[in-house]
Design a protein around this motif. Structure first.
Motif, short mmCIF file in Angstrom:
data_model
loop_
_atom_site.label_atom_id
_atom_site.label_comp_id
_atom_site.label_asym_id
_atom_site.label_seq_id
_atom_site.Cartn_x
_atom_site.Cartn_y
_atom_site.Cartn_z
N THR B 60 32.81 44.85 28.07
CA THR B 60 34.25 45.08 27.94
C THR B 60 34.64 45.21 26.47
O THR B 60 35.40 46.12 26.09
CB THR B 60 35.04 43.94 28.61
OG1 THR B 60 34.66 43.87 29.99
CG2 THR B 60 36.55 44.16 28.51
N LEU B 88 36.14 49.11 37.22
CA LEU B 88 35.17 48.02 37.34
C LEU B 88 34.29 48.29 38.56
O LEU B 88 34.69 49.00 39.48
CB LEU B 88 35.90 46.68 37.52
CG LEU B 88 36.72 46.16 36.35
CD1 LEU B 88 37.48 44.89 36.76
CD2 LEU B 88 35.83 45.87 35.15
N ILE B 130 31.70 48.47 33.44
CA ILE B 130 33.10 48.83 33.15
C ILE B 130 33.16 50.17 32.43
O ILE B 130 32.27 50.50 31.63
CB ILE B 130 33.79 47.71 32.30
CG1 ILE B 130 35.28 48.01 32.08
CG2 ILE B 130 33.06 47.47 30.98
CD1 ILE B 130 36.07 46.81 31.53
#
Lengths: 139, 139, 139
Positions: B60, B88, B130
């Motif tokens: 992230t 996600l 992600i």
């Protein structure tokens, strides 16, 4: 001359009516938004939409052709596209889609930089392998 | 001084070439579109892209850093971002991603309102947890 | 009169605070971006968000109402919307969602062309069947 400040539907002659109350494309000012396109062949009046074929190649090329039709009906071209969102159903299709994508855009002879892009893996209705939408900003 | 009405590719020095004919970012007028970024470390010439690490936190933070690099290469900052799309792979990651996200943006000291955001759960290539893309409108 | 060149958060009175540092809507100039909305009922201070109900109908109508609230808080209406992204969790919901969607928009008496739309099938947090976000360009 159309009023570029009004919001207008962009309706390619080859496209079937959308399956709900949305537009294949809309333009307002210099912004043109293309709705999610899939690999449907040009519409035949009175018949249900038909997918170009079962393969990723057939569907990717038809989907790109359908995005292009909306762009052109809205007075734009690939050169105006800022963003393409590519939805695939299978991660294993990424490499082949990129090959088809690259060859396709080589043949379009873009004058400007290629669009940005996001690719994610989602579900689509049975038989569909790819969906693409586009945001264009006209010069 | 660049011609702000032309469409130009935005190419951060740290980014590997995209895996297909698309741009990490494109700018036209006051609109800057950032392509889907993932948690790849700064590119090393001649080597394949390497993910920052296996954890959601590592990916992230690297993904946000990569979005920021494109924004800055395009003359923008987080304050110009209108929309972030967060993809996600696991619904169970939502709470942790939000914690990382909040701490990250606290540290960015935004002057303006935070961007809008959509988070959905999709498939991504193996090892990636992600992906984030962004739309910015410059002042 | 607000400064239309600044980026401002759009905060409907009925909405709970977002679960992270993002805005339900942001406006800058003539662009209004609506974050992903789900079927949460109007917020009750001090209570966790409550979904409108377990059915697709309840959630779709509440989600559309929530998008509309953000549009209106930002000085826009459905007529300004260029693009709607619809995220469903189940391909089997497509036909019913379209019926609800069509009836809803019939009742909105749009003056302009309907927005473009993309529908894809993703994961959402448990209990949620639909999420919608929107991009509007004001006249």
């Amino acid at each position: 001359m159309s009023d570029q400040t009004a919001k207008t539907a962009v309706v390619p002659a080859t496209h079937a009516a959308p399956p709900a109350k949305f537009s294949h494309g809309v333009r307002k000012g210099n912004i043109l938004q293309v709705a999610g396109q899939v690999g449907f062949l040009p519409a035949v009046p009175g018949e249900a939409p038909t997918v170009a074929g079962p393969t990723l190649r057939e569907q990717t090329l038809q989907t790109l052709a359908n995005v292009k039709s909306v762009l052109e009906a809205g007075g734009a071209s690939w050169d105006d596209v800022m963003m393409l969102r590519v939805y695939l159903t299978d991660v294993a299709h990424f490499a082949e889609m990129n090959e088809i994508y690259n060859t396709y855009f080589d043949e379009q002879n873009l004058k400007d930089a290629p669009a940005a892009r996001t690719t994610v893996y989602v579900g689509l209705p049975a038989g569909l392998l790819i969906e693409i939408d586009a945001l264009a900003v006209l010069g």
